[in-house]
Design a protein around this motif. Structure first.
Motif, short mmCIF file in Angstrom:
data_model
loop_
_atom_site.label_atom_id
_atom_site.label_comp_id
_atom_site.label_asym_id
_atom_site.label_seq_id
_atom_site.Cartn_x
_atom_site.Cartn_y
_atom_site.Cartn_z
N THR A 1 -6.26 5.22 4.99
CA THR A 1 -5.92 4.93 6.39
C THR A 1 -7.14 4.51 7.18
N ASP A 2 -6.90 3.71 8.19
CA ASP A 2 -7.94 3.27 9.13
C ASP A 2 -9.16 2.69 8.41
N ALA B 1 -18.24 13.28 6.43
CA ALA B 1 -17.31 14.35 6.12
C ALA B 1 -15.85 13.91 6.22
N GLN B 2 -15.56 12.94 7.05
CA GLN B 2 -14.19 12.49 7.30
C GLN B 2 -13.76 11.36 6.38
N ARG B 3 -14.67 10.79 5.61
CA ARG B 3 -14.36 9.57 4.85
C ARG B 3 -13.84 9.91 3.46
N GLY B 4 -12.70 9.32 3.14
CA GLY B 4 -12.14 9.57 1.82
C GLY B 4 -10.71 9.09 1.70
N CYS B 5 -9.96 9.74 0.85
CA CYS B 5 -8.57 9.37 0.63
C CYS B 5 -7.72 10.63 0.54
N ILE C 1 -11.32 5.80 6.44
CA ILE C 1 -12.39 5.00 5.83
C ILE C 1 -13.40 4.54 6.89
N ASP C 2 -12.95 4.25 8.05
CA ASP C 2 -13.65 3.62 9.17
C ASP C 2 -15.19 3.71 9.16
N TYR C 3 -15.79 2.52 9.10
CA TYR C 3 -17.23 2.39 9.31
C TYR C 3 -17.53 1.69 10.64
#
Length: 403
Positions: free
Chosen positions: A74-75, A363-367, A350-352
């Motif tokens: 997402t995102d 910490a928030q990035r992943g699947c 995912i948002d960068y």
């Protein structure tokens, strides 16, 4: 918003769009390197990849007696502009690394796939960023579908929601399972993907819904007035659940109600209600809430749902089919909890690009990995991208684990 202001805004948007179209060839040129990068990834290697077929009702359908794995992304926020080239490359690397390791049967992208924000991406063109992500997904060779978010077709974007929908529905795409139907339901891409067993019974159905974008004249989203699932979408969902159940019982009159999952971008108000009840009980489970994983990290632990209540959740409770709902939208709300018997999950993002400095945090990035067993049991796992189990083709960036 007054009629005069709307007219002025409309003219401004027309000028912006004209400028964006004028610079489109330049935007495509500066993205050539990222298109090459998207095509540089190897296909995901499967021992025995499930191949979906169109069922008699027009829905893409997998047939298997084994467990079924979904990865929710997402995102992703591909910018597709001059300013976002490096961040877009990182986002593609993250997507490829996690899908290569997880080898899912299905990937569901729950909105905000792209982010053509001129001040951050350097473009208004949402076609180029969409095509870049499509190129990546087709190159990886995983079956996938999408639900639209508020940023996928902004008012200032060069291409409408219909035009972006047409890109995902292109019949030339080999792995896209996205469908634009039905025409008589609000939004784009309200569709169903099913899993049948060898007896022909539907064991699982996945409902993709368009949660729309903005409402009450907030066409640029400045006031954060988000829309909700519309009434005719809820009726479509209800009719579909009853229809699938009836067809199952025509095969086996004693078979239980099938299990289903729902995917969309903007969360239902119940996401906030559940967390608030959990929070007010000193972060302990209640009669209604069972906590599993993650946390709400948005300001004041807030959930940014639609501004108007809807009956989506109540309808799900009434029918008893849907066991889990998966959304995105609030990038640093990454949590999974059960509310009144239905699992509510904010997927890992995912948002960068969109949130300031989030590219430096990890910490928030992943699947989100969703596993459905043959007996209908649901397993949900929030997975961080920076784990060793997700080796990547290109070097991962250094980030701070902020929580």
């Amino acid at each position: 918003m007054t009629g005069f202001l709307l007219k002025i805004l409309s003219k401004i948007l027309c000028v912006i769009t004209a400028i964006a179209l004028l610079f489109a060839p330049i935007t495509r040129a500066v993205n050539s390197g990222n298109y090459e990068k998207a095509e540089s990834f190897e296909k995901v290697s499967y021992d025995n990849q499930l191949i979906p077929e169109l069922d008699e009702d027009g829905c893409w359908t997998f047939t298997t007696d084994r467990e079924f794995k979904i990865v929710q992304l997402t995102d992703i926020h591909i910018g597709g502009g001059l300013f976002s080239l490096k961040k877009d490359a990182k986002a593609m690397n993250a997507v490829a690394a996690m899908l290569t390791a997880e080898k899912p049967d299905l990937v569901v992208l729950t909105g905000d796939m792209v982010f053509p924000m001129p001040f951050k991406a350097g473009t208004f063109n949402n076609e180029i960023s969409t095509k870049l992500l499509i190129t990546l997904m087709e190159q990886l060779g995983v079956y996938y579908t999408v639900c639209f978010g508020n940023h996928d077709s902004e008012a200032y974007g060069t291409h409408s929601r219909q035009e972006i929908s047409d890109l995902w529905a292109d019949p030339e795409l080999k792995y896209s399972l996205y469908q634009e139907e039905p025409d008589n339901v609000d939004g784009y891409g309200n569709h169903i993907i099913k899993v049948k067993n060898s007896k022909g019974l539907v064991k699982n159905a996945f409902f993709m819904l368009d949660s729309h974008d903005y409402t009450d004249g907030d066409i640029l989203g400045i006031q954060w007035k988000y829309d909700s699932i519309h009434e005719n979408q809820i009726q479509w969902y209800k009719d579909a659940v009853l229809s699938i159940d009836a067809k199952n019982k025509a095969i086996d009159s004693e078979c239980p109600m099938f299990s289903s999952l729902a995917f969309f971008h903007i969360p239902l108000e119940e996401y906030g209600m559940a967390w608030n009840e959990f929070k007010e009980n000193n972060y302990q489970d209640t009669e209604n809430v069972k906590y599993f994983d993650g946390w709400y990290h948005e300001s004041d632990e807030k959930s940014y749902c639609g501004v108007y209540p809807d009956n989506m959740f109540e309808t799900m409770l009434e029918l008893g089919s849907t066991k889990g709902i998966f959304c995105g939208h609030d990038h640093i709300n990454n949590a999974s909890l059960e509310y009144k018997g239905i699992r509510l999950t904010y997927g890992m993002s995912i948002d960068y690009l969109a949130y300031t400095d989030l590219n430096k945090k990890g910490a928030q990035r992943g699947c989100t990995v969703i596993t459905l067993s043959p007996d209908g049991k649901l397993s949900v796992s929030l997975e961080n991208y920076y784990q060793d189990k997700y080796p990547s083709k290109y070097e991962k960036e250094e980030v701070t684990m902020q929580w």
